[in-house]
Design a protein around this motif. Sequence first.
Motif, PDB file in Angstrom:
ATOM      1  N   TRP A  34       0.798  -1.228   0.000  1.00  0.00           N
ATOM      2  CA  TRP A  34       0.000   0.000   0.000  1.00  0.00           C
ATOM      3  C   TRP A  34       0.831   1.278   0.000  1.00  0.00           C
ATOM      4  O   TRP A  34       0.557   2.216  -0.749  1.00  0.00           O
ATOM      5  CB  TRP A  34      -0.956   0.016   1.206  1.00  0.00           C
ATOM      6  N   ALA A  35       1.851   1.316   0.870  1.00  0.00           N
ATOM      7  CA  ALA A  35       2.613   2.571   0.981  1.00  0.00           C
ATOM      8  C   ALA A  35       3.321   2.874  -0.336  1.00  0.00           C
ATOM      9  O   ALA A  35       3.408   4.025  -0.769  1.00  0.00           O
ATOM     10  CB  ALA A  35       3.621   2.469   2.113  1.00  0.00           C
ATOM     11  N   GLU A  36       3.810   1.812  -0.983  1.00  0.00           N
ATOM     12  CA  GLU A  36       4.510   2.004  -2.260  1.00  0.00           C
ATOM     13  C   GLU A  36       3.510   2.385  -3.356  1.00  0.00           C
ATOM     14  O   GLU A  36       3.794   3.212  -4.225  1.00  0.00           O
ATOM     15  CB  GLU A  36       5.213   0.701  -2.677  1.00  0.00           C
ATOM     16  N   ALA A  37       2.352   1.755  -3.307  1.00  0.00           N
ATOM     17  CA  ALA A  37       1.331   2.030  -4.320  1.00  0.00           C
ATOM     18  C   ALA A  37       0.830   3.467  -4.192  1.00  0.00           C
ATOM     19  O   ALA A  37       0.655   4.187  -5.182  1.00  0.00           O
ATOM     20  CB  ALA A  37       0.172   1.038  -4.170  1.00  0.00           C
ATOM     21  N   ASP A  38       0.634   3.896  -2.953  1.00  0.00           N
ATOM     22  CA  ASP A  38       0.188   5.277  -2.720  1.00  0.00           C
ATOM     23  C   ASP A  38       1.259   6.267  -3.184  1.00  0.00           C
ATOM     24  O   ASP A  38       0.948   7.294  -3.812  1.00  0.00           O
ATOM     25  CB  ASP A  38      -0.109   5.459  -1.223  1.00  0.00           C
ATOM     26  N   ALA A  39       2.524   5.932  -2.916  1.00  0.00           N
ATOM     27  CA  ALA A  39       3.612   6.827  -3.346  1.00  0.00           C
ATOM     28  C   ALA A  39       3.666   6.905  -4.873  1.00  0.00           C
ATOM     29  O   ALA A  39       3.998   7.949  -5.445  1.00  0.00           O
ATOM     30  CB  ALA A  39       4.945   6.322  -2.797  1.00  0.00           C
ATOM     31  N   ASP A  40       3.325   5.811  -5.521  1.00  0.00           N
ATOM     32  CA  ASP A  40       3.304   5.784  -6.997  1.00  0.00           C
ATOM     33  C   ASP A  40       2.234   6.753  -7.527  1.00  0.00           C
ATOM     34  O   ASP A  40       2.477   7.536  -8.457  1.00  0.00           O
ATOM     35  CB  ASP A  40       3.005   4.341  -7.438  1.00  0.00           C
ATOM     36  N   VAL A  41       1.045   6.714  -6.900  1.00  0.00           N
ATOM     37  CA  VAL A  41      -0.026   7.639  -7.311  1.00  0.00           C
ATOM     38  C   VAL A  41       0.412   9.084  -7.065  1.00  0.00           C
ATOM     39  O   VAL A  41       0.260   9.962  -7.930  1.00  0.00           O
ATOM     40  CB  VAL A  41      -1.342   7.380  -6.529  1.00  0.00           C
ATOM     41  N   CYS A  42       0.988   9.326  -5.881  1.00  0.00           N
ATOM     42  CA  CYS A  42       1.405  10.704  -5.553  1.00  0.00           C
ATOM     43  C   CYS A  42       2.461  11.198  -6.532  1.00  0.00           C
ATOM     44  O   CYS A  42       2.435  12.359  -6.953  1.00  0.00           O
ATOM     45  CB  CYS A  42       1.958  10.763  -4.125  1.00  0.00           C
ATOM     46  N   GLU A  43       3.388  10.323  -6.901  1.00  0.00           N
ATOM     47  CA  GLU A  43       4.444  10.759  -7.821  1.00  0.00           C
ATOM     48  C   GLU A  43       3.861  11.041  -9.207  1.00  0.00           C
ATOM     49  O   GLU A  43       4.284  11.983  -9.890  1.00  0.00           O
ATOM     50  CB  GLU A  43       5.560   9.706  -7.898  1.00  0.00           C
ATOM     51  N   ALA A  44       2.867  10.253  -9.606  1.00  0.00           N
ATOM     52  CA  ALA A  44       2.207  10.522 -10.899  1.00  0.00           C
ATOM     53  C   ALA A  44       1.576  11.925 -10.867  1.00  0.00           C
ATOM     54  O   ALA A  44       1.715  12.715 -11.813  1.00  0.00           O
ATOM     55  CB  ALA A  44       1.151   9.455 -11.186  1.00  0.00           C
ATOM     56  N   ILE A  45       0.906  12.227  -9.771  1.00  0.00           N
ATOM     57  CA  ILE A  45       0.286  13.558  -9.630  1.00  0.00           C
ATOM     58  C   ILE A  45       1.368  14.642  -9.661  1.00  0.00           C
ATOM     59  O   ILE A  45       1.233  15.656 -10.358  1.00  0.00           O
ATOM     60  CB  ILE A  45      -0.527  13.629  -8.303  1.00  0.00           C
ATOM     61  N   ASP A  46       2.449  14.391  -8.934  1.00  0.00           N
ATOM     62  CA  ASP A  46       3.553  15.371  -8.896  1.00  0.00           C
ATOM     63  C   ASP A  46       4.105  15.641 -10.296  1.00  0.00           C
ATOM     64  O   ASP A  46       4.351  16.786 -10.675  1.00  0.00           O
ATOM     65  CB  ASP A  46       4.699  14.859  -8.015  1.00  0.00           C
ATOM     66  N   PHE A  47       4.325  14.574 -11.062  1.00  0.00           N
ATOM     67  CA  PHE A  47       4.874  14.766 -12.415  1.00  0.00           C
ATOM     68  C   PHE A  47       3.938  15.638 -13.258  1.00  0.00           C
ATOM     69  O   PHE A  47       4.371  16.558 -13.953  1.00  0.00           O
ATOM     70  CB  PHE A  47       5.083  13.420 -13.122  1.00  0.00           C
ATOM     71  N   LEU A  48       2.634  15.345 -13.190  1.00  0.00           N
ATOM     72  CA  LEU A  48       1.677  16.112 -14.000  1.00  0.00           C
ATOM     73  C   LEU A  48       1.712  17.590 -13.626  1.00  0.00           C
ATOM     74  O   LEU A  48       1.778  18.464 -14.498  1.00  0.00           O
ATOM     75  CB  LEU A  48       0.258  15.559 -13.815  1.00  0.00           C
ATOM     76  N   GLU A  49       1.707  17.858 -12.336  1.00  0.00           N
ATOM     77  CA  GLU A  49       1.683  19.265 -11.889  1.00  0.00           C
ATOM     78  C   GLU A  49       3.022  19.953 -12.180  1.00  0.00           C
ATOM     79  O   GLU A  49       3.058  21.094 -12.635  1.00  0.00           O
ATOM     80  CB  GLU A  49       1.390  19.347 -10.379  1.00  0.00           C
ATOM     81  N   TYR A  50       4.099  19.242 -11.929  1.00  0.00           N
ATOM     82  CA  TYR A  50       5.427  19.860 -12.065  1.00  0.00           C
ATOM     83  C   TYR A  50       5.736  20.154 -13.537  1.00  0.00           C
ATOM     84  O   TYR A  50       6.242  21.234 -13.873  1.00  0.00           O
ATOM     85  CB  TYR A  50       6.468  18.915 -11.459  1.00  0.00           C
ATOM     86  N   TYR A  51       5.438  19.192 -14.412  1.00  0.00           N
ATOM     87  CA  TYR A  51       5.729  19.435 -15.825  1.00  0.00           C
ATOM     88  C   TYR A  51       4.760  20.457 -16.428  1.00  0.00           C
ATOM     89  O   TYR A  51       5.120  21.195 -17.344  1.00  0.00           O
ATOM     90  CB  TYR A  51       5.710  18.123 -16.621  1.00  0.00           C
ATOM     91  N   ALA A  52       3.534  20.506 -15.901  1.00  0.00           N
ATOM     92  CA  ALA A  52       2.602  21.556 -16.365  1.00  0.00           C
ATOM     93  C   ALA A  52       3.204  22.928 -16.054  1.00  0.00           C
ATOM     94  O   ALA A  52       3.257  23.809 -16.919  1.00  0.00           O
ATOM     95  CB  ALA A  52       1.243  21.398 -15.684  1.00  0.00           C
ATOM     96  N   GLN A  53       3.693  23.085 -14.846  1.00  0.00           N
ATOM     97  CA  GLN A  53       4.286  24.385 -14.468  1.00  0.00           C
ATOM     98  C   GLN A  53       5.573  24.644 -15.249  1.00  0.00           C
ATOM     99  O   GLN A  53       5.843  25.769 -15.681  1.00  0.00           O
ATOM    100  CB  GLN A  53       4.580  24.413 -12.970  1.00  0.00           C
ATOM    101  N   GLY A  54       6.360  23.595 -15.444  1.00  0.00           N
ATOM    102  CA  GLY A  54       7.630  23.748 -16.178  1.00  0.00           C
ATOM    103  C   GLY A  54       7.394  24.154 -17.626  1.00  0.00           C
ATOM    104  O   GLY A  54       8.140  24.969 -18.192  1.00  0.00           O
ATOM    105  N   ALA A  55       6.339  23.596 -18.229  1.00  0.00           N
ATOM    106  CA  ALA A  55       6.058  23.920 -19.630  1.00  0.00           C
ATOM    107  C   ALA A  55       5.605  25.366 -19.771  1.00  0.00           C
ATOM    108  O   ALA A  55       5.915  26.030 -20.766  1.00  0.00           O
ATOM    109  CB  ALA A  55       4.994  22.971 -20.180  1.00  0.00           C
TER     110      ALA A  55
END
Length: 512
Positions: free
Chosen positions: A123-144
Motif C-alpha cells: 500500500w505505501a509504495e502504491a500510494d507513493a506511486d499515485v502521488c508521484e504521478a500527480i507530482d509529475f503532472l503538476e510539475y511538468y505543467a508548471q515547467g512547460a
Amino acid sequence: MFRNEPLLELRRESVRREALDALATLDAKLPLEVPMLIGEAVVTGRQMASVDPSMPTRIVAHAHEATEQHVKDAIASAETGHRAWSRKPAAERAAALSRAAGILRNRRLELAALAVREAGKPWAEADADVCEAIDFLEYYAQGALALGAGRELLQLPGERNAMRYVARGVTGVIAPWNFPLAIAAGMVSAALATGNAVVLKPAEQTPACAKAVVDALHAGGVPLDALHLLPGGDEAGKALVADPRIHTIAFTGSCAVGLQILERAAKVVPGQRHLKRVIAEMGGKNAVIVDSDADLDDVVPALLKSAFAFAGQKCSAASRALVHQAIADELAERMAGAITTLRVGPAADFGTDVPPVIDVAAQQKIQRYIDSATPLAQATTRDDGFYVAPTIFAGLPSDSRVIQEEIFGPVLSLETVTSIEHACDLVDASNFALTGGLFSRSPRTIEYVSERTPVGNLYVNREITGAMVARQPFGGGKLSGTGPKAGGPDYLLQFVEARAVTENTVRHGLVV
Ligand SMILES: NC(=O)c1ccc[n+]([C@@H]2O[C@H](COP(=O)([O-])OP(=O)(O)OC[C@H]3O[C@@H](n4cnc5c(N)ncnc54)[C@H](O)[C@@H]3O)[C@@H](O)[C@H]2O)c1
Ligand SMILES: N[C@@H](CCC=O)C(=O)O
C-alpha cells in the motif's frame, strides 16, 4: 508554487478501512478489459493477461495486444493530433495536465488498489506511486509554462534575441512495470506538456495502470489523437522505435533493452528527415558505503528499506553495501538478525514488508542468482505467489555476477572495504551509476564521496530510494541512462527543439 502530493497516513485505521473498501470495489470488477486507444477504443483477437503477483490465479486485466499495424495506425493518428496539440498555448496544455492530476487525486485509493493488484505493490509504495504521478503532472505543467515564455539571452543595442522552444514531434513512450502509474505519467506528461503527441506502450505486466493514467489525461482535456495507448510487448516496442515518423523515444527500463533502442533509433531510414532523440533511463547496481564511524542504528533500517522494500524492484534499490572493515563483522551480524524479522507476504496486507516479485520469469531469474552462492542470511518466504526469500550475501568476489549485475530482486551483498577510497574505487568500477548512499559522520568523508562518486543520486545518512519530484531530480549516468533527470528543472528540454531568433533592430542607422 509546486508542492509534493502528501502521502496517505496508512497507520490510521480509517485510512486502512477506506483502502480495503477501494480494493474490494476493484476486485468486484476484475478482470478489467484494456483496449488499445487509437483515437477510439480498438480491440483485437490477441489478448494478454496481467495477473496479481500475490495470487497469480487472479487475473487483473485482459489487454488487447498491439501488432505492428496498430503501431503504424497510432503513429498516423498522432501525427494528425500533433499538428493541433503543438499549436495550443502552453497554458491550455498545462491546464489539461493539471485537471488530469486532479482526477488522479480524486481517484487515488482506487488507483493505489490497482497498483497493489497489478504490480504487487504494498500500500505505501502504491500510494507513493499515485502521488508521484500527480507530482509529475503538476510539475511538468508548471515547467512547460515557464519554458513557453522562453529563456533570457544577452541583448545588445541594435539586436533583439529570443529563445523559443518548440515541440519535436510524435513521441514514443516505452514504460516499465515497477512504477506503473508514476513513470508512465511522467514520461507521457513531459512530452504532452511541451506540445508533442504521444504513443504510449506500457509494460506488458501493467496495462490497466497505464490505461488509468491515459484515461485521466483524456478526461482532463488531452485530445484523443494527441495520446494513444498500445498495450503490447517487445514486438510493439520495436515497431515504435523503428518507425521513421517518431521523433523522440522516452524509454525507462532495463539496460539491455535501452541499449537496443539506442542502437535502432540511431539508424536513419529512407524518408526520415530528422534524428531521433532517445531518453533512456535504465538499471542500476547501487552501493551504500558505510564508514567506520557510522551509527549502525541508522544504517540497519535504512539498508533493509533500501534493499528489500518492494522486493528490491526499484532501479534505485541498494544491492551492495561497502562496509569499512572496522565495523564489517558487527554490521553483518546485525543485518543477518534483522533480515529474519522481515515479513514476506501479499501486497495487500498492511503488515507486509516484502511482497512477491512481478512474475514467474523474474522469480526464476532472481532465484538463479541466489542459488549461485551461499547466503549469509535469508528471511522466511512462501510459495503461494511469485515470492523470493530476501537474501543477504557476504564476502563474494567483487567480480562475481551477484555483485556486478542488476538482479532487481530482494538481494543485498555485503562487501568489506579497507578505506573510503577503496569503497569509491569499487563504485567507480561498476558499469552503472544510478543511486548510491553513504553513512558517515565525517564532513570531510561526505565531501570526498560526494565529489568522487559518479552516481546520479547520492543519499547521505538515509535510505537511497524514494526520490521526490522537484527535490531529487532522478536518473544516472554510465550504463544507467542518458541522464535527463526526471522530475528536475531540465527534463522538459529533452522534448523540445530550441530556436534562437535574432532581429536586427537598426533601421537607417537608428536603433528601433
Ligand atoms: N532509471 C530509471 O529511472 C528506472 C526506473 C524504473 C525502472 N528502471 C529499470 O527498468 C527495469 C525493470 O523494468 P522492465 O522489466 O519493465 O524493463 P524492460 O527493459 O524489460 O521493459 C521495459 C519496457 O520496454 C519494452 N521492451 C522490451 N523489449 C523491447 C524492445 N526490444 N524494444 C522496445 N521496447 C521493448 C517492454 O515491453 C517494456 O514496456 C530494471 O532494469 C530497472 O532498473 C529504471
Ligand atoms: N525514482 C524511484 C526509482 C525508480 C526506479 O525504479 C526512486 O527514487 O526510488
